[in-house]
Design a protein around this motif. Structure first.
Motif, mmCIF file in Angstrom:
data_model
loop_
_atom_site.group_PDB
_atom_site.id
_atom_site.type_symbol
_atom_site.label_atom_id
_atom_site.label_comp_id
_atom_site.label_asym_id
_atom_site.label_seq_id
_atom_site.Cartn_x
_atom_site.Cartn_y
_atom_site.Cartn_z
ATOM 1 N N ALA A 1 113.606 98.900 -4.775
ATOM 2 C CA ALA A 1 112.772 99.096 -3.578
ATOM 3 C C ALA A 1 111.285 99.082 -3.909
ATOM 4 C CB ALA A 1 113.148 100.412 -2.899
ATOM 5 N N HIS A 2 110.954 99.278 -5.186
ATOM 6 C CA HIS A 2 109.547 99.296 -5.586
ATOM 7 C C HIS A 2 109.231 98.150 -6.535
ATOM 8 C CE1 HIS A 2 110.240 103.216 -3.843
ATOM 9 N NE2 HIS A 2 108.937 103.214 -3.558
ATOM 10 N N THR A 3 109.911 97.070 -6.347
ATOM 11 C CA THR A 3 109.658 95.833 -7.096
ATOM 12 C C THR A 3 109.424 94.731 -6.067
ATOM 13 O OG1 THR A 3 111.058 96.538 -8.932
ATOM 14 C CG2 THR A 3 110.684 94.162 -8.719
ATOM 15 N N THR A 4 108.436 93.906 -6.310
ATOM 16 C CA THR A 4 108.112 92.823 -5.377
ATOM 17 C C THR A 4 109.370 92.014 -5.054
ATOM 18 O OG1 THR A 4 105.941 92.685 -6.395
ATOM 19 C CG2 THR A 4 106.629 90.774 -5.095
ATOM 20 N N PRO A 5 109.614 91.755 -3.782
ATOM 21 C CA PRO A 5 110.815 90.971 -3.428
ATOM 22 C C PRO A 5 110.789 89.591 -4.088
ATOM 23 C CG PRO A 5 109.785 91.905 -1.468
ATOM 24 C CD PRO A 5 108.839 92.150 -2.606
ATOM 25 N N GLU B 1 111.256 85.555 -4.357
ATOM 26 C CA GLU B 1 111.012 84.480 -3.399
ATOM 27 C C GLU B 1 112.350 83.938 -2.889
ATOM 28 O OE1 GLU B 1 110.167 80.613 -5.954
ATOM 29 O OE2 GLU B 1 108.871 82.269 -6.552
ATOM 30 N N SER B 2 112.299 83.278 -1.712
ATOM 31 C CA SER B 2 113.545 82.888 -1.044
ATOM 32 C C SER B 2 114.371 81.911 -1.893
ATOM 33 C CB SER B 2 113.240 82.286 0.329
ATOM 34 O OG SER B 2 112.350 81.213 0.169
ATOM 35 N N LEU B 3 113.706 81.086 -2.687
ATOM 36 C CA LEU B 3 114.462 80.136 -3.533
ATOM 37 C C LEU B 3 115.351 80.884 -4.535
ATOM 38 C CD1 LEU B 3 114.603 76.947 -4.171
ATOM 39 C CD2 LEU B 3 113.275 77.588 -6.183
ATOM 40 N N LEU B 4 114.812 81.944 -5.106
ATOM 41 C CA LEU B 4 115.597 82.719 -6.078
ATOM 42 C C LEU B 4 116.736 83.473 -5.387
ATOM 43 C CD1 LEU B 4 112.778 84.073 -8.453
ATOM 44 C CD2 LEU B 4 114.417 82.245 -8.922
ATOM 45 N N THR B 5 116.489 83.944 -4.155
ATOM 46 C CA THR B 5 117.567 84.596 -3.396
ATOM 47 C C THR B 5 118.687 83.596 -3.148
ATOM 48 O OG1 THR B 5 115.889 85.946 -2.311
ATOM 49 C CG2 THR B 5 118.072 85.933 -1.299
ATOM 50 N N GLU B 6 118.312 82.377 -2.797
ATOM 51 C CA GLU B 6 119.298 81.330 -2.539
ATOM 52 C C GLU B 6 120.054 80.962 -3.826
ATOM 53 O OE1 GLU B 6 120.584 80.287 0.024
ATOM 54 O OE2 GLU B 6 121.585 78.440 -0.599
ATOM 55 N N LEU B 7 119.330 80.901 -4.946
ATOM 56 C CA LEU B 7 119.987 80.601 -6.225
ATOM 57 C C LEU B 7 120.982 81.715 -6.586
ATOM 58 C CD1 LEU B 7 120.437 79.076 -8.850
ATOM 59 C CD2 LEU B 7 118.290 80.014 -9.732
ATOM 60 N N ASP B 8 120.584 82.946 -6.358
ATOM 61 C CA ASP B 8 121.468 84.081 -6.624
ATOM 62 C C ASP B 8 122.733 83.965 -5.760
ATOM 63 O OD1 ASP B 8 121.662 86.726 -7.993
ATOM 64 O OD2 ASP B 8 121.829 87.435 -5.938
ATOM 65 N N PRO C 1 129.205 85.485 -12.187
ATOM 66 C CA PRO C 1 127.840 85.453 -11.638
ATOM 67 C C PRO C 1 126.973 86.612 -12.109
ATOM 68 C CG PRO C 1 129.409 86.141 -9.948
ATOM 69 C CD PRO C 1 130.214 85.690 -11.123
ATOM 70 N N ARG C 2 127.627 87.663 -12.613
ATOM 71 C CA ARG C 2 126.871 88.833 -13.085
ATOM 72 C C ARG C 2 125.909 88.506 -14.227
ATOM 73 N NH1 ARG C 2 129.129 94.142 -14.709
ATOM 74 N NH2 ARG C 2 129.985 92.930 -16.403
ATOM 75 N N MET C 3 126.113 87.342 -14.843
ATOM 76 C CA MET C 3 125.246 86.985 -15.973
ATOM 77 C C MET C 3 123.816 86.653 -15.532
ATOM 78 S SD MET C 3 127.460 85.055 -18.849
ATOM 79 C CE MET C 3 127.820 83.522 -18.057
ATOM 80 N N ILE C 4 123.622 86.404 -14.244
ATOM 81 C CA ILE C 4 122.295 86.019 -13.757
ATOM 82 C C ILE C 4 121.306 87.173 -13.978
ATOM 83 C CG2 ILE C 4 122.572 86.861 -11.370
ATOM 84 C CD1 ILE C 4 121.365 84.104 -10.473
ATOM 85 N N SER C 5 120.054 86.826 -14.304
ATOM 86 C CA SER C 5 119.055 87.868 -14.582
ATOM 87 C C SER C 5 118.808 88.760 -13.377
ATOM 88 C CB SER C 5 117.730 87.241 -15.015
ATOM 89 O OG SER C 5 117.746 86.977 -16.384
ATOM 90 N N GLY C 6 118.637 88.164 -12.205
ATOM 91 C CA GLY C 6 118.401 88.959 -11.002
ATOM 92 C C GLY C 6 116.957 89.395 -10.846
ATOM 93 N N ARG C 7 116.753 90.105 -9.737
ATOM 94 C CA ARG C 7 115.391 90.313 -9.247
ATOM 95 C C ARG C 7 114.479 91.130 -10.170
ATOM 96 N NH1 ARG C 7 114.802 93.845 -4.093
ATOM 97 N NH2 ARG C 7 112.659 94.468 -4.467
#
Ligand SMILES: C[S@@+](CC[C@H](N)C(=O)[O-])C[C@H]1O[C@@H](n2cnc3c(N)ncnc32)[C@H](O)[C@@H]1O
Length: 213
Positions: A12-16, A18-25, A35-41
């Protein structure tokens, strides 16, 4: 590793992202095994910030997966820079490539299919920043390759993910658990190496930051 509530607070205290990364996730969770291997936000933003601070010309990434961390790291490249990312699983190539293209920084990222252990030395480059996120059983081999074969220089940074390995580094290690054994050997090897200084950030699954002296 973090308490769930603390994790939510950190998110909640980390910059959201970008939409491209949300879509990639999202696509990674829909289309890829593990999929858990992805680095994430949170880790992605950390990688981006570290890369922006270092301003590397050449970045090496070991373990592209679907390209999330590559997209984050590429943001810090100097204008004439290049990120070389290696992945052994050719089934992931198209998904990552599509997102690199959409990101607008595809021209800064060079995808390689094959083991970084065999192919990275063939590039003949010295890297300012390396992200180790491949096979945990090979971390000591990656480290030896980087330091002993001249792929890094004095002042280069190496980041290694998963060095706390879900806390297994504290348990008795089964004789056939080569992942934990190699993570332990890697952490010890770095800690005892007079050529570097290092710190473990207890971020997500633990990230080792290493500076070559
Ligand atoms: C944890 S995932 C990488 C996640 C990615 N960095 C991200 O944050 O989205 C690890 C990846 O490393 C790949 N890998 C394993 N051994 C490798 C090697 N020797 N060279 C390159 N990639 C490797 C695996 O196939 C897997 O896709």
């Amino acid at each position: 590793m973090l308490d769930r509530e603390i994790e939510r607070y950190v998110q909640a205290h980390t910059t959201p992202e970008e939409s491209l990364l949300t879509e990639l996730d999202r696509q990674t969770h829909l289309r890829v095994i593990s999929p858990r291997m992805i680095s994430g936000r949170v880790q992605g933003k950390t990688l981006e910030m570290l890369s922006r601070m270092i301003r590397p010309r050449y970045i090496l990434e070991i373990g592209t997966f679907t390209g999330y961390s590559a997209l984050c790291l590429a943001k810090g490249l100097s204008p004439d820079g290049k990120l070389h990312t290696f992945e052994v699983d050719d089934e992931l190539e198209d998904l990552a490539a599509a997102f690199f293209k959409k990101s607008g920084c595809g021209h800064l990222i060079k995808q390689h299919i094959g083991s970084a252990l065999e192919k990275a030395p063939e590039l003949g480059l010295v890297f300012d920043l390396v992200f180790i996120d491949g096979d945990k059983r090979e971390y000591t081999d990656y480290y030896r390759m980087l330091l002993d074969r001249g792929l890094v220089r004095s002042g280069s940074y190496i980041l290694a993910d998963n060095v706390l390995w879900y806390g297994k580094i504290l348990d008795d290690v089964a004789r056939n658990d080569r992942h934990t054994q190699n993570i332990l050997a890697f952490n010890r090897m770095v800690q005892e190496d007079p050529r570097v200084e290092n710190v473990i950030l207890p971020l997500r699954d633990g990230m080792m930051l290493i500076r070559v002296l």
